[in-house]
Design a protein around this motif. Structure first.
Motif, mmCIF file in Angstrom:
data_model
loop_
_atom_site.group_PDB
_atom_site.id
_atom_site.type_symbol
_atom_site.label_atom_id
_atom_site.label_comp_id
_atom_site.label_asym_id
_atom_site.label_seq_id
_atom_site.Cartn_x
_atom_site.Cartn_y
_atom_site.Cartn_z
ATOM 1 N N PHE A 1 -2.958 -13.864 -36.794
ATOM 2 C CA PHE A 1 -3.492 -12.513 -36.660
ATOM 3 C C PHE A 1 -4.952 -12.542 -36.212
ATOM 4 N N ILE A 2 -5.717 -13.484 -36.745
ATOM 5 C CA ILE A 2 -7.132 -13.582 -36.358
ATOM 6 C C ILE A 2 -7.270 -14.293 -35.019
ATOM 7 N N HIS A 3 -6.715 -15.485 -34.948
ATOM 8 C CA HIS A 3 -6.959 -16.357 -33.795
ATOM 9 C C HIS A 3 -6.330 -15.839 -32.513
ATOM 10 N N ASP A 4 -5.101 -15.345 -32.588
ATOM 11 C CA ASP A 4 -4.371 -14.960 -31.372
ATOM 12 C C ASP A 4 -4.388 -13.471 -31.095
ATOM 13 N N LYS A 5 -4.435 -12.652 -32.160
ATOM 14 C CA LYS A 5 -4.337 -11.207 -31.995
ATOM 15 C C LYS A 5 -5.667 -10.488 -32.109
ATOM 16 N N GLY A 6 -6.758 -11.221 -32.345
ATOM 17 C CA GLY A 6 -8.081 -10.596 -32.398
ATOM 18 C C GLY A 6 -8.331 -9.787 -33.641
ATOM 19 N N GLY A 7 -7.634 -10.102 -34.747
ATOM 20 C CA GLY A 7 -7.845 -9.376 -35.982
ATOM 21 C C GLY A 7 -9.107 -9.814 -36.700
ATOM 22 N N CYS A 8 -9.419 -9.099 -37.788
ATOM 23 C CA CYS A 8 -10.619 -9.395 -38.564
ATOM 24 C C CYS A 8 -10.240 -9.523 -40.039
ATOM 25 N N VAL A 9 -10.772 -10.535 -40.707
ATOM 26 C CA VAL A 9 -10.569 -10.739 -42.140
ATOM 27 C C VAL A 9 -11.922 -10.747 -42.824
ATOM 28 N N GLU B 1 0.103 -6.525 -37.605
ATOM 29 C CA GLU B 1 -0.590 -5.987 -36.443
ATOM 30 C C GLU B 1 -0.841 -4.484 -36.544
ATOM 31 N N LYS B 2 -0.328 -3.839 -37.585
ATOM 32 C CA LYS B 2 -0.623 -2.430 -37.797
ATOM 33 C C LYS B 2 -2.070 -2.217 -38.240
ATOM 34 N N TYR B 3 -2.716 -3.310 -38.696
ATOM 35 C CA TYR B 3 -4.061 -3.199 -39.256
ATOM 36 C C TYR B 3 -5.072 -3.898 -38.339
ATOM 37 N N ASP B 4 -6.308 -3.422 -38.443
ATOM 38 C CA ASP B 4 -7.413 -4.036 -37.696
ATOM 39 C C ASP B 4 -8.205 -5.002 -38.565
ATOM 40 N N ILE B 5 -8.340 -4.662 -39.852
ATOM 41 C CA ILE B 5 -9.128 -5.481 -40.780
ATOM 42 C C ILE B 5 -8.324 -5.708 -42.047
ATOM 43 N N ILE B 6 -8.298 -6.959 -42.504
ATOM 44 C CA ILE B 6 -7.698 -7.312 -43.793
ATOM 45 C C ILE B 6 -8.844 -7.696 -44.721
ATOM 46 N N VAL B 7 -8.960 -7.019 -45.848
ATOM 47 C CA VAL B 7 -10.042 -7.260 -46.804
ATOM 48 C C VAL B 7 -9.458 -7.886 -48.068
ATOM 49 N N PHE B 8 -10.020 -9.028 -48.476
ATOM 50 C CA PHE B 8 -9.615 -9.670 -49.714
ATOM 51 C C PHE B 8 -10.735 -9.555 -50.742
ATOM 52 N N GLY B 9 -10.366 -9.216 -51.967
ATOM 53 C CA GLY B 9 -11.297 -9.294 -53.080
ATOM 54 C C GLY B 9 -11.139 -10.657 -53.741
ATOM 55 N N LYS B 10 -10.803 -10.660 -55.015
ATOM 56 C CA LYS B 10 -10.472 -11.896 -55.726
ATOM 57 C C LYS B 10 -8.953 -12.018 -55.829
ATOM 58 N N GLY B 11 -8.482 -13.210 -56.171
ATOM 59 C CA GLY B 11 -7.062 -13.425 -56.400
ATOM 60 C C GLY B 11 -6.208 -13.369 -55.157
ATOM 61 N N ALA B 12 -6.701 -13.907 -54.042
ATOM 62 C CA ALA B 12 -5.905 -13.905 -52.811
ATOM 63 C C ALA B 12 -4.628 -14.704 -52.967
ATOM 64 N N LYS C 1 -9.854 -15.293 -31.074
ATOM 65 C CA LYS C 1 -10.158 -13.968 -30.537
ATOM 66 C C LYS C 1 -10.695 -13.015 -31.595
ATOM 67 N N GLY C 2 -10.666 -13.432 -32.870
ATOM 68 C CA GLY C 2 -11.031 -12.527 -33.945
ATOM 69 C C GLY C 2 -12.289 -12.934 -34.676
ATOM 70 N N MET C 3 -12.491 -12.350 -35.856
ATOM 71 C CA MET C 3 -13.711 -12.503 -36.625
ATOM 72 C C MET C 3 -13.368 -12.663 -38.105
ATOM 73 N N VAL C 4 -14.142 -13.531 -38.786
ATOM 74 C CA VAL C 4 -14.026 -13.708 -40.223
ATOM 75 C C VAL C 4 -15.396 -13.459 -40.835
ATOM 76 N N LEU C 5 -15.430 -12.623 -41.894
ATOM 77 C CA LEU C 5 -16.672 -12.316 -42.600
ATOM 78 C C LEU C 5 -16.524 -12.689 -44.066
ATOM 79 N N ALA C 6 -17.582 -13.225 -44.632
ATOM 80 C CA ALA C 6 -17.595 -13.514 -46.061
ATOM 81 C C ALA C 6 -18.845 -12.899 -46.666
ATOM 82 N N VAL C 7 -18.650 -12.041 -47.676
ATOM 83 C CA VAL C 7 -19.762 -11.448 -48.425
ATOM 84 C C VAL C 7 -19.843 -12.202 -49.747
ATOM 85 N N ASN C 8 -20.787 -13.108 -49.833
ATOM 86 C CA ASN C 8 -20.906 -14.004 -50.985
ATOM 87 C C ASN C 8 -21.708 -13.334 -52.098
ATOM 88 N N ALA C 9 -21.179 -12.237 -52.610
ATOM 89 C CA ALA C 9 -21.847 -11.502 -53.694
ATOM 90 C C ALA C 9 -20.849 -10.568 -54.339
#
Length: 733
Positions: free
Chosen positions: A400-408, A374-385, A510-518
């Protein structure tokens, strides 16, 4: 058919059966000297005669009500709202309607039964005997309410209502459903026959509206404000859209070109200087003959955040892409970045905005508790999650996403090798096979309307074609529910192009998930076309991060979220306010108040706790027209915790749209059992609506037996006569 027996059935049926059997037995015994054939004929004749008498005792028949004559009539409903004062040739619509109503009455064989009523917001109290002396002055049109009032009042006339002729331009201004009136009329056997008054005329109007009810930004950072421009009736115009600050100073402007399109979008850049709440204004050029100028300006609410957005980057397979992305984020003053790169099986490199270090501690490579995450607002994954996530950490990430409104954000397409079922739950798509062929990116309309790109980078911009192609992505087998494609990937030549999603967003709880397919977007930073466009690589990622965090329920550094059920309402509409908290446990409910500008209108009080949720809700009614804000604050220290804007708009006026509503009138007619008519149809319609109605008087119903016939009496006598003749000829009498 029913029965009205002479005796109760429980007595009549046993008694009748006994008499029938006794009669048959006596007939058989009394005709014992006859031959067998004559004996059977005599017994059969007596049995049939007795059965006929038993049926008469059962008394079959039916109740029949007497018919009585009922006088009938029909109503002519004339619209006298303000729109009926509009000119149509040498006459107004009102004068046309009055003339038609008078002709309709003259077509009636009994003019006293063709009753004329006028209406606007409701049915006028008295029957309009002197309709020509009235003027069209009603401030609104409510066909539904007026029709219902007519159906309720008509029985007082003592006439049966055969139908309603409606003379109106059909523009239902007041809230109301035409189907409600149509169904009520049909249930009473009253068809509605609309006659449309007024010719179709094209309404001209230019209006502007913000793409979002509230925008978010950071001090010193460019914020993109989307303006939606609506065009009605104008061809080949170039309206100018301006953005004004709180002092009505123009801070940005742009033109939009219309050929004959109904809508267009422009994106205006604004750089706020300080944190806080700001009121901006969108304004669009006015044009001659506009039906109204009230919609040429709209207020925009901007929240300038003071807290930095905290980002955690997890990269299991470092490349130039992940290196450039981490450096870009660390260079942004509004971002606080922590990045962990996997160098080998047991070595990770951790770098933050404050320090850098090597680690082999598996617990330090990714947040392992809810508090750490919860210290973070956005979690960013590259490869190798898969190198960072255990089943326990993946479940924490989902919460973190669903209940706390975080973003991945999955910044480099599919973030793992093979399958990862626990992580697949939150992803916006189902990944397919890898793609190595080159493709280019192109924003969708959804992406532009979201404010990700300005006009220079619109979907039609040539810049996207000049950028170096990307050649690493995955096919998308399925786009999950609530997922939206912000950017497309375009592959192939112009004659044989194919597209697949390149940037996909999805609300998850409550949160958001983004995927950059490139993969490989870092190359954009080395090409002159990108620099000429204002560094697309930087703009792409910073705007994407800003958009993602502000579309989650909770803003950076804030523990409460504030959501309204409606952002544009009519006066006296009930609005639901929902307040949620990141924190768990027993919390005191914050307080709410209503503001207009910076002036408090009234206290709304404390919302009520929602059971089994860390949330509260409150309902209140909107007030008069204007732009308002619901403010959330701590009742102890009066600290402002959030604001949510909404606008109360006046219902459309009588003069806002003078085009007759043919579709409304058609549906009203068809669903009530009537039809749309013309003036030439009135003579035939008058004859159709004036036959006398005969009703049934059930209070004087009488019983009509089925056996009351002379032929039945003759048949019964003939049956008994057959036996008498047989007995006489055989000397039995």
């Amino acid at each position: 058919m029913s029965f009205s027996p002479l005796l109760p059935l429980d007595i009549l049926l046993p008694l009748g059966a006994m008499l029938l059997l006794a009669g048959i037995g006596l007939a058989w015994r009394g005709n014992n000297r006859c031959s067998l054939g004559l004996r059977l004929l005599a017994v059969g004749a007596r049995a049939l005669g007795l059965v006929a008498l038993l049926l008469i005792a059962l008394n079959p028949g039916s109740w029949r009500a007497l018919e009585k004559e009922q006088p009938s009539g029909w109503a002519i409903l004339v619209d006298r709202s303000l729109s009926m004062a509009s000119a149509e040739g040498n006459q107004t619509r009102w004068q046309q309607a009055v003339s038609i109503a008078e002709k309709a009455v003259k077509q009636s064989r009994r003019t006293e039964r063709a009753k004329v009523y006028t209406f606007a917001g409701n049915l006028d109290e008295e029957n309009a005997k002197k309709i020509a002396d009235q003027i069209p002055s009603g401030e609104t049109t409510d066909i539904v309410r007026s029709g219902r009032s007519l159906l309720a009042q008509w029985p007082a006339t003592g006439l049966h209502l055969n139908g309603i002729v409606l003379l109106s331009d059909g523009r239902q201004i007041a809230p109301g459903k035409g189907m409600d009136l149509a169904q009520l009329a049909r249930s009473q056997g009253v068809p509605i026959f609309p006659l449309l008054i007024g010719s179709g005329r094209q309404v001209k109007d230019i209006s502007v509206a913000p793409g979002r009810s509230q925008y978010f930004g950071f001090p010193g950072q460019k914020t993109k404000i989307t303006a939606m421009v609506h065009n009605r009736g104008y061809n080949r115009i170039n309206p100018k859209v301006e953005l004004l600050d709180g002092k009505d100073k123009v801070v940005a402007s742009s033109e939009i070109r219309f050929e004959n399109e109904p809508t267009g979008t422009v994106v205006l850049d604004y750089t706020p200087a300080a944190a806080g709440f700001q009121k901006l204004k969108l304004r669009v050029t006015s044009f001659p003959e506009e039906s109204t100028l009230q919609n040429n300006e709209r207020e925009v609410s901007l929240v300038v955040l003071s807290n930095k957005t905290k980002i955690f980057i997890a990269e299991g397979v470092p490349t130039w892409d992940s290196k450039f992305l981490a450096q870009l984020f660390r260079s942004q003053p509004q971002l606080d970045v922590t990045a962990v790169f996997r160098l080998s099986a047991d070595h990770y490199y951790r770098v933050s905005s404050a320090e850098a270090s090597m680690t082999s501690d598996a617990e330090a490579i990714f947040p392992s508790t809810t508090a750490e995450l919860e210290k973070y607002d956005i979690i960013v994954f590259g490869k190798g999650a898969e190198y960072f996530l255990t089943p326990e950490r993946t479940d924490l990430l989902r919460q973190f996403i669903h209940d706390k409104g975080g973003c991945v954000v999955f910044a480099r397409g599919k973030p793992y090798e093979g399958r990862f079922p626990l992580l697949e739950v939150i992803e916006p798509v189902v990944w397919g096979e890898a793609i190595d062929s080159p493709f280019r990116l192109q924003p969708t309309e959804v992406g532009q309307e979201a404010g990700l790109f300005d006009d220079a980078l619109s979907p039609d911009s040539e810049i996207w074609k000049q950028l170096p192609p990307v050649s690493a992505a995955n096919r998308i087998e399925q786009q999950k529910s609530f997922a939206e494609v912000m950017v497309d990937a375009v592959a192939g030549e112009s004659s044989r192009q194919s597209t697949f999603p390149a940037v996909i967003s999805r609300r998850y709880g409550k949160g958001m998930v983004l995927a950059v397919n490139a993969d490989g977007l870092w190359q954009w930073d080395f090409f002159s076309a990108a620099r000429d466009a204002g560094n697309i690589y930087r703009e792409f990622w910073t705007q994407l991060m800003q958009w993602a965090i502000t579309y989650s329920d909770f803003l950076p550094g804030q523990d409460f979220s504030l959501k309204l059920s409606e952002t544009t309402v009519k006066p006296d509409t009930t609005i639901r306010v929902r307040v949620a908290s990141r924190q768990s446990g027993a919390l005191q409910a914050p307080s709410l108040r209503l503001l207009r500008g910076e002036t408090m209108v009234r206290e709304l009080g404390q919302p009520q706790r929602i059971p089994d949720a860390i949330a509260w809700e409150l309902f209140f009614n909107g007030t008069e027209a204007g732009v308002y804000q619901v403010e959330l604050y701590n009742p102890k220290d009066k600290k402002i915790l959030g604001r949510a804007p909404f606008e109360v708009v006046e219902p459309p006026g009588e003069k806002d749209n003078l085009e007759p509503d043919t579709e409304f009138m058609r549906q009203l007619a068809e669903n009530s059992g009537g039809r749309v008519i013309r003036e030439s149809d009135l003579p035939a319609l008058a004859r159709e609506l004036e036959p006398e109605k005969k009703s049934l008087d059930e209070s004087n119903a009488r019983w009509t037996p089925l056996w009351d016939s002379g032929w039945l009496l003759i048949a019964i006598c003939a049956l008994f006569a057959v036996e008498w003749i047989i007995r006489r000829r055989n000397g039995l009498l």
